[in-house]
Scaffold this active site. Structure first.
Site, PDB file in Angstrom:
ATOM      1  N   LYS A  80       0.813  -1.216   0.000  1.00 56.90           N
ATOM      2  CA  LYS A  80       0.000   0.000   0.000  1.00 56.90           C
ATOM      3  C   LYS A  80       0.850   1.272   0.000  1.00 56.90           C
ATOM      4  O   LYS A  80       0.321   2.371  -0.179  1.00 56.90           O
ATOM      5  CB  LYS A  80      -0.918   0.010   1.223  1.00 56.90           C
ATOM      6  CG  LYS A  80      -1.903  -1.160   1.260  1.00 56.90           C
ATOM      7  CD  LYS A  80      -2.710  -1.150   2.554  1.00 56.90           C
ATOM      8  CE  LYS A  80      -3.645  -2.345   2.625  1.00 56.90           C
ATOM      9  NZ  LYS A  80      -4.402  -2.378   3.911  1.00 56.90           N
TER      10      LYS A  80
ATOM     11  N   ALA B 274      28.712 -14.525 -33.690  1.00 57.34           N
ATOM     12  CA  ALA B 274      29.964 -13.845 -33.353  1.00 57.34           C
ATOM     13  C   ALA B 274      31.193 -14.644 -33.750  1.00 57.34           C
ATOM     14  O   ALA B 274      32.248 -14.080 -34.050  1.00 57.34           O
ATOM     15  CB  ALA B 274      29.992 -13.538 -31.855  1.00 57.34           C
TER      16      ALA B 274
ATOM     17  N   HIS C 114      14.307 -17.781 -26.831  1.00 53.54           N
ATOM     18  CA  HIS C 114      15.327 -18.816 -26.676  1.00 53.54           C
ATOM     19  C   HIS C 114      15.544 -19.121 -25.201  1.00 53.54           C
ATOM     20  O   HIS C 114      15.085 -18.393 -24.316  1.00 53.54           O
ATOM     21  CB  HIS C 114      16.650 -18.372 -27.306  1.00 53.54           C
ATOM     22  CG  HIS C 114      17.356 -17.290 -26.548  1.00 53.54           C
ATOM     23  ND1 HIS C 114      16.945 -15.963 -26.548  1.00 53.54           N
ATOM     24  CD2 HIS C 114      18.457 -17.315 -25.736  1.00 53.54           C
ATOM     25  CE1 HIS C 114      17.753 -15.243 -25.802  1.00 53.54           C
ATOM     26  NE2 HIS C 114      18.688 -16.030 -25.285  1.00 53.54           N
TER      27      HIS C 114
ATOM     28  N   HIS D 275      10.012 -30.518 -11.350  1.00 52.54           N
ATOM     29  CA  HIS D 275       9.253 -29.279 -11.186  1.00 52.54           C
ATOM     30  C   HIS D 275       9.960 -28.153 -11.919  1.00 52.54           C
ATOM     31  O   HIS D 275      11.152 -28.244 -12.229  1.00 52.54           O
ATOM     32  CB  HIS D 275       9.093 -28.912  -9.703  1.00 52.54           C
ATOM     33  CG  HIS D 275      10.374 -28.749  -8.960  1.00 52.54           C
ATOM     34  ND1 HIS D 275      11.144 -29.821  -8.534  1.00 52.54           N
ATOM     35  CD2 HIS D 275      11.047 -27.633  -8.561  1.00 52.54           C
ATOM     36  CE1 HIS D 275      12.220 -29.385  -7.889  1.00 52.54           C
ATOM     37  NE2 HIS D 275      12.190 -28.051  -7.905  1.00 52.54           N
TER      38      HIS D 275
END
Length: 341
Positions: free
Chosen positions: A24, A55, A160, A293
């Site tokens: 708040k 590169a 990506h 997970h």
């Protein structure tokens, strides 16, 4: 919801301070710039685009799906020399070897996962599983992770992720290995399998679910809209998923990421990654304590321009959050599943 308290994170064996009333307070801190929405679909100067020159001088193929290549600036290399022996226990070093790969999700730079089709997301999942199998054959840890958005340090808007395989178990992996092993020993059931069953029944932190997966704002969440993606059955590694589970994973990922984008109507920044049982020599060991997970760590707190900073108290004492996980879950849960674009 109104008074500060601390919550225990059994996966990391630490605590987070919840101070919901702080949301708040008026904000006079740094305001971020929303991510650009005018990313060109193809840019010959973008080293991740099909046909572009990287590169190191290599030219990308004109790929039409996912594309995996060795990171041109890897943090880990397979042939790094051994460090010198230490002459004191306070100055220890150990070998660190590995490989780093980059995986492009799609040939178009202006697409992100929530804007991709289900078959395209499924192709990403298949590539993840293939890399986990390939690199996990010899390396004990394969970390798949995506940094999305410049706010999270991503230097290229092309969709990506990265995959780092290491000759050692990183800190977070060691920690989760210990806590999950202890939980199985003490309670006879994998921690995150039990946790998923509890959250599926309680529903107050549930964001989305389907027959095979659920996404929750974990009870111990640190980041404002942090989520945890969990399978309903006991599965140790990404490569152990069935075809139907991969299909339903693509669906629930799309639903979650659309909600993320819809929260502040912006391409939502985050860092995410998969955690599963160690591989390499651990493939022959008992890893029943592990449950696959994925962690999603997004920094945005109040709007597309106000983020949560992990500084001060968080760096020097412990993690702290400004709204309850239940409030965050309710807000995400109530969002539409049709992308705002």
């Amino acid at each position: 919801a109104e008074h500060q308290h601390v919550r225990y994170n059994p996966l990391r064996d630490d605590w987070v301070l919840v101070s919901a009333h702080r949301v708040k307070r008026p904000w006079q801190g740094q305001l971020e710039k929303p991510p650009p929405e005018d990313v060109p679909r193809w840019d010959p100067k973008n080293p991740l685009c099909p046909g572009a020159t990287r590169a190191n001088g290599e030219v990308n193929p004109n790929y039409e799906g996912t594309f995996v290549f060795p990171n041109d600036f890897p943090a880990l290399q397979p042939d790094a020399p051994e460090p010198d022996d230490s002459d004191h226990p306070l100055f220890r070093a150990a070998p660190a070897r590995g490989v780093c790969k980059v995986m492009c999700f799609h040939p178009w730079s202006d697409l992100t996962l929530p804007l991709m089709s289900l078959p395209e997301i499924r192709a990403v999942i298949d590539s993840w599983a293939e890399l986990a199998t390939e690199l996990g054959a010899s390396y004990p840890w394969v970390q798949i992770f995506e940094n999305k958005g410049a706010m999270m340090g991503c230097s290229n808007p092309h969709p990506h992720c990265q995959v780092w395989a290491s000759s050692f178990l990183p800190n977070e992996a060691c920690l989760e290995d210990r806590t999950q092993r202890q939980h199985l020993s003490q309670h006879g059931v994998p921690m995150l399998l039990e946790y998923a069953e509890q959250e599926a029944c309680r529903k107050e932190r549930l964001v989305v679910e389907n027959a095979d997966w659920l996404v929750v704002v974990p009870y111990w969440a640190t980041w404002p809209y942090q989520t945890l993606l969990l399978p309903r059955r006991h599965v140790c590694r990404l490569q152990d998923l069935s075809d139907s589970e991969k299909d339903s994973l693509a669906s629930i990922m799309q639903r979650l990421l659309i909600k993320y984008d819809n929260l502040f109507e912006v391409s939502f920044p985050y860092s995410m990654g998969w955690h599963g049982a160690p591989t390499g020599p651990c493939l022959e060991e008992d890893c029943r304590h592990w449950q696959l997970h994925a962690h999603y760590y997004p920094p945005l707190l109040r709007s597309a321009t106000v983020r949560k900073f992990m500084v001060g108290y968080e760096m020097l004492a412990q993690a702290q959050r400004d709204l309850t996980p239940e409030q965050a879950a309710e807000r995400l849960r109530s969002l539409p599943e049709v992308h705002y674009k």
